[in-house]
Design a protein around this motif. Structure first.
Motif, short mmCIF file in Angstrom:
data_model
loop_
_atom_site.label_atom_id
_atom_site.label_comp_id
_atom_site.label_asym_id
_atom_site.label_seq_id
_atom_site.Cartn_x
_atom_site.Cartn_y
_atom_site.Cartn_z
N GLY A 34 7.96 56.39 -33.48
CA GLY A 34 8.68 55.85 -32.34
C GLY A 34 9.34 54.54 -32.68
N GLU A 43 12.27 48.40 -25.28
CA GLU A 43 13.21 49.43 -24.85
C GLU A 43 13.30 49.51 -23.32
OE1 GLU A 43 13.29 52.70 -28.33
OE2 GLU A 43 11.47 52.78 -27.10
N LYS A 59 12.80 61.04 -26.22
CA LYS A 59 11.81 60.49 -27.14
C LYS A 59 10.85 61.57 -27.61
CE LYS A 59 12.68 56.00 -27.15
NZ LYS A 59 12.87 55.19 -28.38
N GLN A 60 10.40 62.40 -26.68
CA GLN A 60 9.45 63.45 -27.03
C GLN A 60 10.09 64.47 -27.96
OE1 GLN A 60 7.39 65.02 -23.65
NE2 GLN A 60 6.52 66.74 -24.76
N ARG A 62 12.40 63.84 -30.12
CA ARG A 62 12.62 63.23 -31.42
C ARG A 62 11.33 62.95 -32.17
NH1 ARG A 62 16.15 57.67 -32.50
NH2 ARG A 62 15.86 57.62 -34.78
N TYR A 63 10.28 62.46 -31.44
CA TYR A 63 9.07 61.99 -32.10
C TYR A 63 7.84 62.88 -31.90
CZ TYR A 63 11.75 57.65 -32.47
OH TYR A 63 12.71 56.71 -32.74
N THR A 69 6.37 52.97 -27.96
CA THR A 69 7.55 52.29 -27.44
C THR A 69 7.14 50.90 -26.97
OG1 THR A 69 9.41 52.44 -25.88
CG2 THR A 69 7.27 53.22 -25.11
#
Length: 241
Positions: A34, A43, A59-60, A62-63, A69
């Protein structure tokens, strides 16, 4: 000798810096993937500049289901509901809930949210005591009246179910805790509470005009109103809540 000492100081400083970088990178490897964003701000702006569901979904994607975060000045880990359920069911003892600084300053360090153990249990019993069946049986008709008034106010209008249920719950909580005798203060309590709620997820920047500043003023006014109610109760011994 002076040159040797200067060389030694430079060498030690460089070594210490390299060691710090190594340890910091090693620590990052143990954290979920993250981004922590900008210093202090993190962020937060990205979160509030769009739909929060879009922010967390991206985000979920991507990571993965658990990622790090930095929001409202507080580094944190975010997880999917499934991952959170797994952690709480199997590893809850390894985690301690934390809250952004803004929440702690608004509610006060003694608030039930920030504690665990005996203090939390005792305070929770005191709070729930106001909502036991034997306590609310005498105001059932008033609860029904509040429900009917809410339904009438919705007639012919589009409504936000979550917001309306939250308002109704708040009205019943005030009725349960303060009774019908405190109608004089009810609207002021609600006004201050909603101001406080707007700043609940704000950056803890206490400057005039900011949401946090307005919320802190509302908190102070709430305390003054509650002090007036308690003073009235002390003069009227028939109340025992």
């Amino acid at each position: 000798k002076i040159q040797d000492m200067e060389f030694s100081c430079v060498f030690l400083s460089s070594f210490a810096l390299l060691l710090f970088i190594f340890l910091f990178n090693s620590l990052l490897n143990f954290l979920p993937p993250g981004s922590l964003g900008w210093p202090y701000i993190g962020e937060t702006f990205q979160l509030y500049s769009q739909n929060p569901n879009v922010f967390f979904a991206s985000k979920q994607k991507r990571y993965g289901s658990i990622f790090k975060t930095h929001i409202l000045g507080c580094p944190c880990m975010i997880s999917s509901p499934e991952a959170a359920k797994f952690v709480l069911a199997t590893r809850a003892h390894l985690f301690k809930p934390t809250f952004p600084v803004s929440k702690e300053r608004m509610l006060g360090k003694q608030a039930i949210f920030f504690h665990r153990g005996d203090y939390h249990s005792k305070l929770r019993k005191l709070v729930l005591g106001a909502f036991r069946p034997e306590q609310i049986k005498n105001i059932v008709s008033d609860i029904e009246s509040a429900a009917m008034e809410s339904i009438k106010s919705w007639s012919g209008l589009p409504i936000n179910t979550y917001q309306e249920m939250k308002t109704y719950t708040f009205n019943i909580a005030l009725l349960s805790i303060f009774g019908k005798d405190e109608v004089l203060y009810r609207e002021d309590l609600k006004r201050c509470y909603y101001i406080l709620e707007k700043g609940y997820n704000s950056m803890p920047i206490n400057l005039p005009g900011t949401l946090f500043n307005k919320s802190m003023k509302a908190r102070k006014e709430l305390a003054q109103i509650l002090a007036k109610i308690m003073s009235r109760r002390q003069m009227n011994l028939e109340h025992n809540d």
